[in-house]
Write an enzyme that holds these catalytic residues in place. Structure first.
Site, PDB file in Angstrom:
ATOM      1  CB  SER A 119      -0.878  -0.012   1.242  1.00  0.00           C
ATOM      2  OG  SER A 119      -0.086  -0.288   2.364  1.00  0.00           O
ATOM      3  CG  HIS A 142      -3.451  -0.858  -2.369  1.00  0.00           C
ATOM      4  ND1 HIS A 142      -3.672   0.458  -2.081  1.00  0.00           N
ATOM      5  CD2 HIS A 142      -3.444  -1.493  -1.169  1.00  0.00           C
ATOM      6  CE1 HIS A 142      -3.798   0.617  -0.773  1.00  0.00           C
ATOM      7  NE2 HIS A 142      -3.660  -0.561  -0.209  1.00  0.00           N
ATOM      8  CD  GLU A 154      -4.950   3.006  -4.825  1.00  0.00           C
ATOM      9  OE1 GLU A 154      -5.165   4.220  -4.800  1.00  0.00           O
ATOM     10  OE2 GLU A 154      -4.147   2.448  -4.033  1.00  0.00           O
ATOM     11  CG  ASN A 193      -3.139   3.516   1.663  1.00  0.00           C
ATOM     12  OD1 ASN A 193      -4.350   3.437   1.838  1.00  0.00           O
ATOM     13  ND2 ASN A 193      -2.327   2.505   1.846  1.00  0.00           N
TER      14      ASN A 193
HETATM   15  N1  3HC Z   1     -17.320 -10.063   5.650  1.00  0.00           N
HETATM   16  C1  3HC Z   1     -18.634 -10.118   5.468  1.00  0.00           C
HETATM   17  N2  3HC Z   1     -19.481  -9.164   5.875  1.00  0.00           N
HETATM   18  C2  3HC Z   1     -18.936  -8.077   6.503  1.00  0.00           C
HETATM   19  C3  3HC Z   1     -17.551  -7.937   6.715  1.00  0.00           C
HETATM   20  C4  3HC Z   1     -16.727  -8.988   6.256  1.00  0.00           C
HETATM   21  N3  3HC Z   1     -15.395  -8.965   6.408  1.00  0.00           N
HETATM   22  N4  3HC Z   1     -17.326  -6.758   7.343  1.00  0.00           N
HETATM   23  C5  3HC Z   1     -18.510  -6.157   7.513  1.00  0.00           C
HETATM   24  N5  3HC Z   1     -19.492  -6.972   7.017  1.00  0.00           N
HETATM   25  C6  3HC Z   1     -20.887  -6.717   6.979  1.00  0.00           C
HETATM   26  C7  3HC Z   1     -21.485  -6.757   8.383  1.00  0.00           C
HETATM   27  O1  3HC Z   1     -21.786  -8.100   8.776  1.00  0.00           O
HETATM   28  C8  3HC Z   1     -22.721  -5.890   8.210  1.00  0.00           C
HETATM   29  O2  3HC Z   1     -23.741  -6.626   7.627  1.00  0.00           O
HETATM   30  P1  3HC Z   1     -25.284  -6.227   7.911  1.00  0.00           P
HETATM   31  O3  3HC Z   1     -25.461  -4.819   7.420  1.00  0.00           O
HETATM   32  O4  3HC Z   1     -26.072  -7.233   7.147  1.00  0.00           O
HETATM   33  O5  3HC Z   1     -25.442  -6.354   9.400  1.00  0.00           O
HETATM   34  C9  3HC Z   1     -22.285  -4.856   7.170  1.00  0.00           C
HETATM   35  O6  3HC Z   1     -21.137  -5.391   6.523  1.00  0.00           O
HETATM   36  C10 3HC Z   1     -21.973  -3.550   7.823  1.00  0.00           C
HETATM   37  O7  3HC Z   1     -21.002  -3.778   8.845  1.00  0.00           O
HETATM   38  P2  3HC Z   1     -21.077  -3.132  10.278  1.00  0.00           P
HETATM   39  O8  3HC Z   1     -22.489  -2.909  10.695  1.00  0.00           O
HETATM   40  O9  3HC Z   1     -20.198  -3.957  11.174  1.00  0.00           O
HETATM   41  O10 3HC Z   1     -20.327  -1.758  10.170  1.00  0.00           O
HETATM   42  P3  3HC Z   1     -20.422  -0.596   9.108  1.00  0.00           P
HETATM   43  O11 3HC Z   1     -21.821  -0.252   8.764  1.00  0.00           O
HETATM   44  O12 3HC Z   1     -19.539   0.476   9.603  1.00  0.00           O
HETATM   45  O13 3HC Z   1     -19.764  -1.203   7.778  1.00  0.00           O
HETATM   46  C11 3HC Z   1     -17.662  -1.167   6.690  1.00  0.00           C
HETATM   47  C12 3HC Z   1     -18.498  -1.762   7.819  1.00  0.00           C
HETATM   48  C13 3HC Z   1     -18.194  -1.654   5.335  1.00  0.00           C
HETATM   49  C14 3HC Z   1     -16.247  -1.704   6.900  1.00  0.00           C
HETATM   50  C15 3HC Z   1     -17.756   0.406   6.747  1.00  0.00           C
HETATM   51  O14 3HC Z   1     -17.557   0.864   8.053  1.00  0.00           O
HETATM   52  C16 3HC Z   1     -16.729   1.087   5.860  1.00  0.00           C
HETATM   53  O15 3HC Z   1     -16.918   1.203   4.677  1.00  0.00           O
HETATM   54  N6  3HC Z   1     -15.661   1.599   6.478  1.00  0.00           N
HETATM   55  C17 3HC Z   1     -14.536   2.224   5.749  1.00  0.00           C
HETATM   56  C18 3HC Z   1     -13.559   1.151   5.413  1.00  0.00           C
HETATM   57  C19 3HC Z   1     -12.358   1.695   4.731  1.00  0.00           C
HETATM   58  O16 3HC Z   1     -12.127   2.881   4.631  1.00  0.00           O
HETATM   59  N7  3HC Z   1     -11.531   0.766   4.249  1.00  0.00           N
HETATM   60  C20 3HC Z   1     -10.285   1.130   3.605  1.00  0.00           C
HETATM   61  C21 3HC Z   1      -9.210   1.262   4.621  1.00  0.00           C
HETATM   62  S1  3HC Z   1      -7.668   1.698   3.888  1.00  0.00           S
HETATM   63  C22 3HC Z   1      -7.073   0.273   3.289  1.00  0.00           C
HETATM   64  O17 3HC Z   1      -7.630  -0.777   3.414  1.00  0.00           O
HETATM   65  C23 3HC Z   1      -5.780   0.379   2.575  1.00  0.00           C
HETATM   66  C24 3HC Z   1      -4.730  -0.356   3.287  1.00  0.00           C
HETATM   67  O18 3HC Z   1      -3.543  -0.231   2.507  1.00  0.00           O
HETATM   68  C25 3HC Z   1      -4.492   0.157   4.667  1.00  0.00           C
END
Ligand code: 3HC
Length: 392
Positions: A119, A142, A154, A193
């Site tokens: 990343s 990515h 990406e 990122n």
């Molecule tokens: N597998 C299956 N289902 C999943 C899951 C997974 N790993 N993670 C979450 N879910 C499901 C939950 O079970 C839930 O289902 P439901 O609506 O039927 O109950 C649904 O997704 C929503 O989850 P939550 O209620 O727990 O929480 P949120 O509404 O906050 O959604 C999220 C979770 C989709 C992760 C949301 O918070 C989000 O989009 N967050 C931002 C994530 C982000 O920015 N990611 C990028 C990070 S940077 C990166 O990855 C780069 C690296 O290089 C660091």
């Protein structure tokens, strides 16, 4: 997709297990490698947990059927030798990546694509650990956490990457049900990122200086800006070790930033986030628990101060030709689940207000990382917008 059926995923951590899950869900046969059996066992149980969530919702049929396409190995060489496409998702340290790629070079079949989910580390540097004849096969791919939900990939071209490898990574991302964006310059942190790091660092620095409280900035990110997670919540989700490694790697390669001390402190104290059960918030059982953030907390925070540094980075990427306006906006919508593109946020508040917020941050936080990009000043100076004909 044509010619690719067996995928080898190197590293069974947060990203590796999710990438293996996505590939198995899409019908590929996957081998997952790590250095310890306990890491592989942990990955399989996280994949099963996730598949069960999807099955409960009726998105998929049987988790067992998907699991049957995943095998594991502690032997990097044998895993690589049987694969058409390798995706490396090991820790973000150059010496680790170089060791893995030089071993893949000796064991992968000729013609296999060697992708890295790095990343923040340059694809070009990683590719130079394989023999010259293979460098064209090394490409960035990515994914975003959690890979099973996040739509963006990406696809990053290093200086040696061939068109064929870029095309293969792009096609595989599509075959995995993802929406790829091509990053045509190998800048540290690529698109998402870099933008995310600006947002996280500014939010964290405002708290570190006592200007706002942690829950106030997280509530403002969620309730005023409409983001899915606040900055501290997202840091917990990513993991403090991963985040700290990413920021260090980017800064070491010229990314102008004075990293907020709270991330490093949390890491040093073992508060790594979800994976250790505690980061800035508590996550019992090492499962993500969404913090309760009362919307009234958001009122204390000026949301422009939180979004302006991210807009500033996006303006730099656009001005430098790293990606187009539309691809940058697509990347933050699909890679961070922002409700709108970063340039749409800029237009919502106005480029002039973004420039003023950056000046205020320079004064409050005393770092030149907030100096407004010339593109923002130019657009603000003529009263323009990033989308002159209205929202994208
Ligand atoms: N597998 C299956 N289902 C999943 C899951 C997974 N790993 N993670 C979450 N879910 C499901 C939950 O079970 C839930 O289902 P439901 O609506 O039927 O109950 C649904 O997704 C929503 O989850 P939550 O209620 O727990 O929480 P949120 O509404 O906050 O959604 C999220 C979770 C989709 C992760 C949301 O918070 C989000 O989009 N967050 C931002 C994530 C982000 O920015 N990611 C990028 C990070 S940077 C990166 O990855 C780069 C690296 O290089 C660091």
């Amino acid at each position: 997709m044509s010619g690719i059926s067996r995928i080898f995923v190197v590293g069974a951590g947060t990203m590796g297990h999710g990438i293996a899950e996505v590939a198995a869900l899409r019908g590929f046969s996957v081998t997952l490698y790590d250095i310890k059996q306990e890491f592989l066992d942990g990955a399989l149980s996280r994949i099963r947990w996730s598949l069960e969530r999807l099955a409960e919702k009726g998105t998929i049929g049987s988790p067992d059927e998907v699991m049957s396409r995943i095998s594991t190995t502690l032997d990097l060489e044998s895993g690589a030798s049987g694969a058409d496409f390798v995706i490396e998702a090991a820790p973000e340290r150059m010496e680790v990546k170089r060791d893995i790629f030089s071993r893949l070079d000796r064991s992968a079949r000729p013609g296999a694509v060697l992708a890295t989910n790095t990343s923040s580390l340059p694809i070009t540097e990683i590719s130079e650990s394989v023999s010259e004849g293979r460098r064209g096969s090394v490409v960035g791919m990515h994914f975003f956490n959690p890979p099973v939900i996040m739509q963006l990939v990406e696809v990053v071209r290093g200086s040696h990457t061939s068109d064929a490898a870029v095309g293969a990574a792009y096609d595989l991302a599509r075959a995995l049900g993802k929406q790829p964006v091509i990053v045509s310059r190998d800048v540290p942190g690529f698109i998402v990122n870099r933008i995310m790091a600006r947002f996280l660092n500014a939010a964290c620095s405002l708290v570190e200086r006592g200007i706002y409280g942690m829950e106030q900035v997280d509530a403002a990110a969620r309730h005023s800006l409409g983001m899915p997670m606040g900055a501290f919540e997202l840091s917990d989700y990513i993991g403090m070790d991963v985040l700290d490694d990413i920021i260090r790697a980017m800064v070491a390669r010229g990314f102008r930033m004075r990293p907020c001390g709270l991330f490093g402190e949390a890491r040093a104290a073992g508060r790594l986030g979800v994976k250790s059960g505690r980061g800035f918030y508590e996550h019992p059982g090492a499962k993500f628990r969404k913090p309760e953030l009362d919307p009234s907390l958001a009122g204390a925070v000026d949301p422009v101060l939180l979004i302006a540094p991210a807009v500033n980075e996006a303006a730099y990427l656009l001005r430098e030709g790293v990606a187009s306006r539309d691809d940058i906006d697509k990347a933050v919508r699909l890679g961070l689940n922002y409700p709108r593109g970063i340039f749409e946020y800029a237009d919502q508040y106005g480029p002039g207000a973004i420039a003023s917020a950056l000046r205020r941050l320079e004064g409050l936080l005393g770092s030149d990382e907030y100096e407004p990009d010339p593109l923002i000043l130019e657009i603000a100076g003529r009263g323009g917008r990033f989308y002159p004909r209205g929202p994208g």
